[in-house]
Scaffold this active site. Sequence first.
Site, mmCIF file in Angstrom:
data_model
loop_
_atom_site.group_PDB
_atom_site.id
_atom_site.type_symbol
_atom_site.label_atom_id
_atom_site.label_comp_id
_atom_site.label_asym_id
_atom_site.label_seq_id
_atom_site.Cartn_x
_atom_site.Cartn_y
_atom_site.Cartn_z
ATOM 1 N N LYS A 104 1.585 22.107 21.522
ATOM 2 C CA LYS A 104 1.637 20.733 22.061
ATOM 3 C C LYS A 104 2.635 20.737 23.201
ATOM 4 C CE LYS A 104 -0.256 16.828 20.621
ATOM 5 N NZ LYS A 104 -1.551 16.831 19.961
ATOM 6 N N GLY A 216 -6.939 0.090 18.255
ATOM 7 C CA GLY A 216 -6.856 0.964 19.430
ATOM 8 C C GLY A 216 -8.218 1.062 20.079
ATOM 9 N N ASN A 219 -10.240 6.086 24.288
ATOM 10 C CA ASN A 219 -11.429 6.942 24.177
ATOM 11 C C ASN A 219 -11.926 7.022 22.727
ATOM 12 O OD1 ASN A 219 -12.675 9.546 23.439
ATOM 13 N ND2 ASN A 219 -12.629 9.955 25.628
ATOM 14 N N ALA A 220 -11.016 7.352 21.789
ATOM 15 C CA ALA A 220 -11.444 7.551 20.396
ATOM 16 C C ALA A 220 -11.856 6.223 19.750
ATOM 17 C CB ALA A 220 -10.325 8.212 19.608
ATOM 18 N N GLY A 221 -11.057 5.185 19.937
ATOM 19 C CA GLY A 221 -11.335 3.888 19.305
ATOM 20 C C GLY A 221 -12.638 3.277 19.787
ATOM 21 N N TYR A 222 -12.832 3.275 21.089
ATOM 22 C CA TYR A 222 -14.062 2.700 21.648
ATOM 23 C C TYR A 222 -15.283 3.485 21.164
ATOM 24 C CZ TYR A 222 -17.905 2.535 24.964
ATOM 25 O OH TYR A 222 -19.169 2.492 25.507
HETATM 26 N N1 GLU Z 1 -5.100 16.423 21.903
HETATM 27 C C1 GLU Z 1 -6.149 16.627 20.951
HETATM 28 C C2 GLU Z 1 -5.609 16.710 19.535
HETATM 29 O O1 GLU Z 1 -4.510 16.263 19.260
HETATM 30 C C3 GLU Z 1 -7.060 17.757 21.336
HETATM 31 C C4 GLU Z 1 -6.410 19.092 21.500
HETATM 32 C C5 GLU Z 1 -7.320 20.164 22.067
HETATM 33 O O2 GLU Z 1 -8.481 19.872 22.331
HETATM 34 O O3 GLU Z 1 -6.834 21.279 22.211
HETATM 35 O O4 GLU Z 1 -6.266 17.160 18.633
#
Ligand code: GLU
Length: 423
Positions: A104, A216, A219-222
Amino acid sequence: MKMTFLENIMSQFNAAADVLQLSDSDMEMLTTPNKVITANLVIKMDDGSFRMFPAFRVQHNNVRGPYKGGLRYHPDVDLEEAKSLAMLMSYKCAVADIPFGGGKGGIEVNPKALSSRELEALSRAFIRAMQCDLGPEKDVPAPDVYTNETIMDWMEDEYSRLAGRETPAVITGKSVKNHGSLGRDDATAKGAYFIIKKAVKALGMEGRKLTVAVQGFGNAGYNIARMLEDDGNFTVVAVSDSKGAVYIKGGVHADSIMRHKKEEGMIDGIYYKGSVCEEIEHKHMSNQELLELDVDILIPAALEGQITKDNAPNIKAKIIAELANGPVTFGADRILDKKGVLVLPDILANAGGVTVSYFEWYQNMHDEKWSRERVYGKLRGKMEKAFDDINAIRQKRRVSFRTAAFVYAIQCIMQAGKGKHWP
Ligand code: GLU
């Protein structure tokens, strides 16, 4: 006292460590990042001045494959929090059975205050600072909070220039025209959709229309709201963004709300459906009220720490699917578990994003292009298998879904690491 994000994740980990009776050294290996890279990125602003932005990348564990995980651009990014998120990524990749470890990263910046040129300069500077530690077989970043495909495209281009050859597999979440994968755009929601369908079946809730609230509307919520509406077996009665929530008993219609949000910058205030200006009976409410609605399924798709021990007793949903990372705290988990609420943990429920990132990486490595149907088909296979495997552990060990997911992930990582990378 309120637990920090790290303390929450560690408590979740400890519950699984108890089940597996891990040794202290195993626990240390499984929770400590392998490497943390920090840099101060200097870029020239549009007004000619120079500014410095702190940046970092946490590489948690690579016994199962290259580090994988998102990059966030946010003024409050925090290295300690990123360490826990990188650890969650290692577990998420294990749960999804994709050959990656966890990573991350982030830049301390408010991206909305930068021009497009400044943002590009910053994104390219990140790659220059981190280039030795990145690569298709080392560490493969992706989008996360406030980063997107344009940023991934700039980063891929910068890395490829430095490498002296086109290297699309260094980053995922790229645009489809630049080696991105079809189906990556709504993969997080699609994965959650498959998991929710499995949970509904496992709990015997099929056969009637189920009500859903989504916190929310990014992207994910919609996308999850849209997918559940399209399915026909769900009524999404409430959605929210950071400014407030809207409740419509007969269903909110995600696309109309998205159109309104694009026009007005927020979803609060909507009361016309589509372009026909048909007034819909609706109610405005706060995000807190949305979480406590009497619905069958609650989907926190916004931020960390939304459902805590304070509001958990008021939750009425029977299923909670964590589309955000860490929206349900450890204290809340225990209360919800006692109430019989099924919490589908982030490392399973939102693993669709990184799973399709793996498909993108694979296509880039093998110079292939898959159809959207193929991507969804493979995603479905991975998600359903993960659900079944974790559900089996849950039933056998009589633990929560989250603890079962951690147990499953820890076992996979230990199997890969033992005798090879650590004693
Ligand atoms: N940021 C996304 C997650 O937290 C995707 C990470 C990725 O695709 O490497 O899962």
